[in-house]
Design a protein around this motif. Structure first.
Motif, PDB file in Angstrom:
ATOM      1  N   UNK A 235       0.803  -1.225   0.000  1.00  0.00           N
ATOM      2  CA  UNK A 235       0.000   0.000   0.000  1.00  0.00           C
ATOM      3  C   UNK A 235       0.838   1.277   0.000  1.00  0.00           C
ATOM      4  N   UNK A 236       2.058   1.219   0.529  1.00  0.00           N
ATOM      5  CA  UNK A 236       2.869   2.430   0.648  1.00  0.00           C
ATOM      6  C   UNK A 236       3.018   3.174  -0.679  1.00  0.00           C
ATOM      7  N   UNK A 237       3.451   2.530  -1.772  1.00  0.00           N
ATOM      8  CA  UNK A 237       3.578   3.303  -3.015  1.00  0.00           C
ATOM      9  C   UNK A 237       2.235   3.806  -3.542  1.00  0.00           C
ATOM     10  N   UNK A 238       1.175   3.060  -3.302  1.00  0.00           N
ATOM     11  CA  UNK A 238      -0.143   3.526  -3.731  1.00  0.00           C
ATOM     12  C   UNK A 238      -0.533   4.790  -2.970  1.00  0.00           C
ATOM     13  N   UNK A 239      -0.249   4.810  -1.673  1.00  0.00           N
ATOM     14  CA  UNK A 239      -0.578   5.982  -0.854  1.00  0.00           C
ATOM     15  C   UNK A 239       0.265   7.171  -1.264  1.00  0.00           C
ATOM     16  N   UNK A 240       1.575   6.984  -1.381  1.00  0.00           N
ATOM     17  CA  UNK A 240       2.451   8.121  -1.672  1.00  0.00           C
ATOM     18  C   UNK A 240       2.206   8.688  -3.069  1.00  0.00           C
ATOM     19  N   UNK A 241       1.828   7.824  -4.012  1.00  0.00           N
ATOM     20  CA  UNK A 241       1.517   8.315  -5.363  1.00  0.00           C
ATOM     21  C   UNK A 241       0.176   9.026  -5.411  1.00  0.00           C
ATOM     22  N   UNK A 242      -0.793   8.548  -4.629  1.00  0.00           N
ATOM     23  CA  UNK A 242      -2.142   9.118  -4.658  1.00  0.00           C
ATOM     24  C   UNK A 242      -2.271  10.369  -3.805  1.00  0.00           C
ATOM     25  N   UNK A 243      -1.441  10.491  -2.788  1.00  0.00           N
ATOM     26  CA  UNK A 243      -1.574  11.609  -1.847  1.00  0.00           C
ATOM     27  C   UNK A 243      -1.275  12.945  -2.502  1.00  0.00           C
ATOM     28  N   UNK A 244      -2.040  13.936  -2.117  1.00  0.00           N
ATOM     29  CA  UNK A 244      -1.748  15.307  -2.534  1.00  0.00           C
ATOM     30  C   UNK A 244      -0.447  15.749  -1.856  1.00  0.00           C
TER      31      UNK A 244
END
Length: 190
Positions: free
Chosen positions: A52-61
């Motif tokens: 989930x980490x790369x998904x979160x960091x890519x999706x986060x504003x």
């Protein structure tokens, strides 16, 4: 409205810093992260959190981390140190969010902007869940590296929490400079 979720990890550990993360998610990130299974980090396996980490960091504003050291915990107490870790994470976002969602019941006393505490917030708000996952993964990665510097304590297995293995190592080896002395008084004495 730009709202940031903030959460901490490592509050109850005997070793190392307390970590916090702050995350602002755009509305467009909610559905994909929810369908990817984002929730409270404690409800996820280490493998799932890592995915989930790369998904979160890519999706986060925006997202950021903060921490407070074991020395700060010993000197000022865990509540103050936890607040500092959260405030540091929020300050590193660059600009203040319109609202801060704080996991738990204790407000951030030093935060001057609008905030709302949310019990079980890491299960109710994706911003807080994302902060929970990032803080957990980053702290665990640090403890893995520190385990090489302080072998024999089993840090790579328990991440600094008070397990039987950790207790036995402390009794055998004594504390390191990164142990929280105030947390060990009952075990080791003053």
């Amino acid at each position: 409205m730009a709202q940031a979720g903030v959460d901490e990890v490592g509050r109850g550990c005997w070793y190392g810093p307390v970590f916090a993360a702050a995350v602002i998610l755009p509305a467009s990130a909610h559905a994909p992260l929810a369908s990817a299974g984002l929730t409270d980090s404690k409800a996820l396996t280490a493998r799932r959190r890592a995915q989930l980490v790369p998904q979160i960091t890519e999706a986060a504003e925006r997202w950021s981390l903060g921490q407070a050291s074991a020395a700060e915990i010993d000197r000022f107490g865990i509540r103050q140190a936890t607040e500092w870790a959260m405030i540091r994470a929020l300050q590193r976002l660059g600009s203040a969010p319109e609202l801060v969602l704080v996991d738990g019941v204790l407000p951030l006393r030093a935060w001057r902007g609008p905030q709302r505490t949310v019990v079980r917030g890491d299960s109710l708000h994706l911003e807080i869940a994302a902060a929970s996952v990032l803080a957990k993964q980053c702290r665990d990665a640090l403890i893995q590296r520190l385990a090489q510097r302080h072998p024999g304590y089993g840090l790579e297995r328990h991440a600094g929490y008070g397990t039987a293995v950790h207790r036995q190592a402390l009794l055998r080896l004594g504390p390191t400079p990164l142990h929280r002395r105030t947390f060990l008084r009952k075990l080791l004495g003053p």
